[in-house]
Motif scaffolding. Sequence first.
Motif, PDB file in Angstrom:
ATOM      1  N   ASP A  63      -0.532 -11.957  -2.763  1.00 29.94           N
ATOM      2  CA  ASP A  63      -0.562 -10.597  -2.222  1.00 29.94           C
ATOM      3  C   ASP A  63      -0.271  -9.570  -3.316  1.00 29.94           C
ATOM      4  O   ASP A  63      -0.921  -8.528  -3.403  1.00 29.94           O
ATOM      5  CB  ASP A  63       0.453 -10.436  -1.088  1.00 29.94           C
ATOM      6  CG  ASP A  63       0.059 -11.193   0.168  1.00 29.94           C
ATOM      7  OD1 ASP A  63      -1.107 -11.621   0.264  1.00 29.94           O
ATOM      8  OD2 ASP A  63       0.933 -11.359   1.050  1.00 29.94           O
TER       9      ASP A  63
ATOM     10  N   LYS B  78       0.842  -1.181   0.000  1.00 28.48           N
ATOM     11  CA  LYS B  78       0.000   0.000   0.000  1.00 28.48           C
ATOM     12  C   LYS B  78       0.884   1.239   0.000  1.00 28.48           C
ATOM     13  O   LYS B  78       1.684   1.440   0.895  1.00 28.48           O
ATOM     14  CB  LYS B  78      -0.898   0.031   1.238  1.00 28.48           C
ATOM     15  CG  LYS B  78      -2.008  -0.973   1.185  1.00 28.48           C
ATOM     16  CD  LYS B  78      -2.931  -0.755   2.336  1.00 28.48           C
ATOM     17  CE  LYS B  78      -4.095  -1.706   2.265  1.00 28.48           C
ATOM     18  NZ  LYS B  78      -4.988  -1.542   3.379  1.00 28.48           N
TER      19      LYS B  78
ATOM     20  N   THR C  95      -3.246  -9.210  -5.538  1.00 30.06           N
ATOM     21  CA  THR C  95      -4.281  -8.432  -4.864  1.00 30.06           C
ATOM     22  C   THR C  95      -4.022  -6.941  -5.021  1.00 30.06           C
ATOM     23  O   THR C  95      -4.922  -6.167  -5.373  1.00 30.06           O
ATOM     24  CB  THR C  95      -4.359  -8.804  -3.373  1.00 30.06           C
ATOM     25  OG1 THR C  95      -4.661 -10.192  -3.268  1.00 30.06           O
ATOM     26  CG2 THR C  95      -5.416  -7.995  -2.653  1.00 30.06           C
ATOM     27  N   VAL C  96      -2.788  -6.540  -4.782  1.00 28.14           N
ATOM     28  CA  VAL C  96      -2.412  -5.131  -4.938  1.00 28.14           C
ATOM     29  C   VAL C  96      -2.606  -4.697  -6.386  1.00 28.14           C
ATOM     30  O   VAL C  96      -3.147  -3.622  -6.676  1.00 28.14           O
ATOM     31  CB  VAL C  96      -0.951  -4.905  -4.494  1.00 28.14           C
ATOM     32  CG1 VAL C  96      -0.473  -3.511  -4.864  1.00 28.14           C
ATOM     33  CG2 VAL C  96      -0.819  -5.122  -2.993  1.00 28.14           C
TER      34      VAL C  96
ATOM     35  N   GLU D 266      -8.433  -1.605 -10.490  1.00 34.56           N
ATOM     36  CA  GLU D 266      -9.787  -1.110 -10.227  1.00 34.56           C
ATOM     37  C   GLU D 266      -9.774   0.401  -9.967  1.00 34.56           C
ATOM     38  O   GLU D 266     -10.656   1.126 -10.447  1.00 34.56           O
ATOM     39  CB  GLU D 266     -10.398  -1.852  -9.040  1.00 34.56           C
ATOM     40  CG  GLU D 266     -11.827  -1.455  -8.745  1.00 34.56           C
ATOM     41  CD  GLU D 266     -12.773  -1.729  -9.905  1.00 34.56           C
ATOM     42  OE1 GLU D 266     -13.750  -0.964 -10.033  1.00 34.56           O
ATOM     43  OE2 GLU D 266     -12.546  -2.669 -10.669  1.00 34.56           O
ATOM     44  N   GLN D 267      -8.777   0.877  -9.233  1.00 37.79           N
ATOM     45  CA  GLN D 267      -8.663   2.321  -9.003  1.00 37.79           C
ATOM     46  C   GLN D 267      -8.477   3.061 -10.323  1.00 37.79           C
ATOM     47  O   GLN D 267      -9.071   4.126 -10.538  1.00 37.79           O
ATOM     48  CB  GLN D 267      -7.491   2.623  -8.074  1.00 37.79           C
ATOM     49  CG  GLN D 267      -7.712   2.210  -6.651  1.00 37.79           C
ATOM     50  CD  GLN D 267      -6.451   2.359  -5.816  1.00 37.79           C
ATOM     51  OE1 GLN D 267      -5.387   2.728  -6.315  1.00 37.79           O
ATOM     52  NE2 GLN D 267      -6.564   2.053  -4.531  1.00 37.79           N
TER      53      GLN D 267
ATOM     54  N   GLU E 225     -11.799   3.186 -12.116  1.00 39.47           N
ATOM     55  CA  GLU E 225     -12.681   4.187 -11.512  1.00 39.47           C
ATOM     56  C   GLU E 225     -12.262   5.596 -11.917  1.00 39.47           C
ATOM     57  O   GLU E 225     -13.112   6.435 -12.229  1.00 39.47           O
ATOM     58  CB  GLU E 225     -12.670   4.047  -9.998  1.00 39.47           C
ATOM     59  CG  GLU E 225     -13.364   2.802  -9.492  1.00 39.47           C
ATOM     60  CD  GLU E 225     -13.170   2.575  -8.005  1.00 39.47           C
ATOM     61  OE1 GLU E 225     -12.489   3.409  -7.355  1.00 39.47           O
ATOM     62  OE2 GLU E 225     -13.691   1.580  -7.485  1.00 39.47           O
TER      63      GLU E 225
ATOM     64  N   TYR F 197      -4.629  -5.937  -8.728  1.00 38.05           N
ATOM     65  CA  TYR F 197      -6.041  -5.815  -9.084  1.00 38.05           C
ATOM     66  C   TYR F 197      -6.699  -4.624  -8.399  1.00 38.05           C
ATOM     67  O   TYR F 197      -7.576  -3.973  -8.974  1.00 38.05           O
ATOM     68  CB  TYR F 197      -6.797  -7.105  -8.768  1.00 38.05           C
ATOM     69  CG  TYR F 197      -6.575  -8.166  -9.826  1.00 38.05           C
ATOM     70  CD1 TYR F 197      -7.075  -8.005 -11.111  1.00 38.05           C
ATOM     71  CD2 TYR F 197      -5.870  -9.320  -9.529  1.00 38.05           C
ATOM     72  CE1 TYR F 197      -6.868  -8.962 -12.078  1.00 38.05           C
ATOM     73  CE2 TYR F 197      -5.661 -10.294 -10.500  1.00 38.05           C
ATOM     74  CZ  TYR F 197      -6.164 -10.109 -11.769  1.00 38.05           C
ATOM     75  OH  TYR F 197      -5.961 -11.060 -12.723  1.00 38.05           O
ATOM     76  N   ASP F 198      -6.280  -4.298  -7.182  1.00 40.20           N
ATOM     77  CA  ASP F 198      -6.797  -3.098  -6.515  1.00 40.20           C
ATOM     78  C   ASP F 198      -6.420  -1.842  -7.296  1.00 40.20           C
ATOM     79  O   ASP F 198      -7.245  -0.952  -7.505  1.00 40.20           O
ATOM     80  CB  ASP F 198      -6.276  -2.992  -5.087  1.00 40.20           C
ATOM     81  CG  ASP F 198      -6.903  -4.015  -4.157  1.00 40.20           C
ATOM     82  OD1 ASP F 198      -7.933  -4.612  -4.522  1.00 40.20           O
ATOM     83  OD2 ASP F 198      -6.342  -4.225  -3.054  1.00 40.20           O
ATOM     84  N   ARG F 199      -5.180  -1.777  -7.720  1.00 38.87           N
ATOM     85  CA  ARG F 199      -4.735  -0.612  -8.505  1.00 38.87           C
ATOM     86  C   ARG F 199      -5.427  -0.560  -9.858  1.00 38.87           C
ATOM     87  O   ARG F 199      -5.752   0.524 -10.357  1.00 38.87           O
ATOM     88  CB  ARG F 199      -3.225  -0.648  -8.688  1.00 38.87           C
ATOM     89  CG  ARG F 199      -2.502  -0.360  -7.413  1.00 38.87           C
ATOM     90  CD  ARG F 199      -1.039  -0.278  -7.634  1.00 38.87           C
ATOM     91  NE  ARG F 199      -0.352  -0.028  -6.384  1.00 38.87           N
ATOM     92  CZ  ARG F 199       0.942  -0.134  -6.226  1.00 38.87           C
ATOM     93  NH1 ARG F 199       1.706  -0.470  -7.235  1.00 38.87           N
ATOM     94  NH2 ARG F 199       1.494   0.107  -5.058  1.00 38.87           N
TER      95      ARG F 199
END
Length: 105
Positions: free
Chosen positions: A66, A18, A69-70, A76-77, A80, A72-74
């Motif tokens: 892990d 993060k 996960t990071v 998605e950000q 958006e 895919y989070d980025r």
Amino acid sequence: MRSRLKGRRAAPSGERGKPDDQGVYRSAYVPVRPWQVRWRRFRTVGLFRRGLDPVDVHEFLRQVADDLTVLYDRLEQGREETGRFREALRAWQSEHAREINQRTY
């Protein structure tokens, strides 16, 4: 290669990967690179057993999970943010078109 990966200490799960407010990682965490996944070799279990060390394999898989996960989070950000830009552009185009139409008539 193994020594580089084994020397990494995992950050607490809340901090792994993060970025902080300035976009810099809080820890010395380095994400797993594709070449590291392709070239990774695991220890063998030892005498009288065949196969790979399950602890070594599970640790590596946890690191890869892990990192994914990071990632895919980025992703998605980014999606958006792209949606917000798209909506702002549509609103600007609509407003600009109205202004041009009012001047023309």
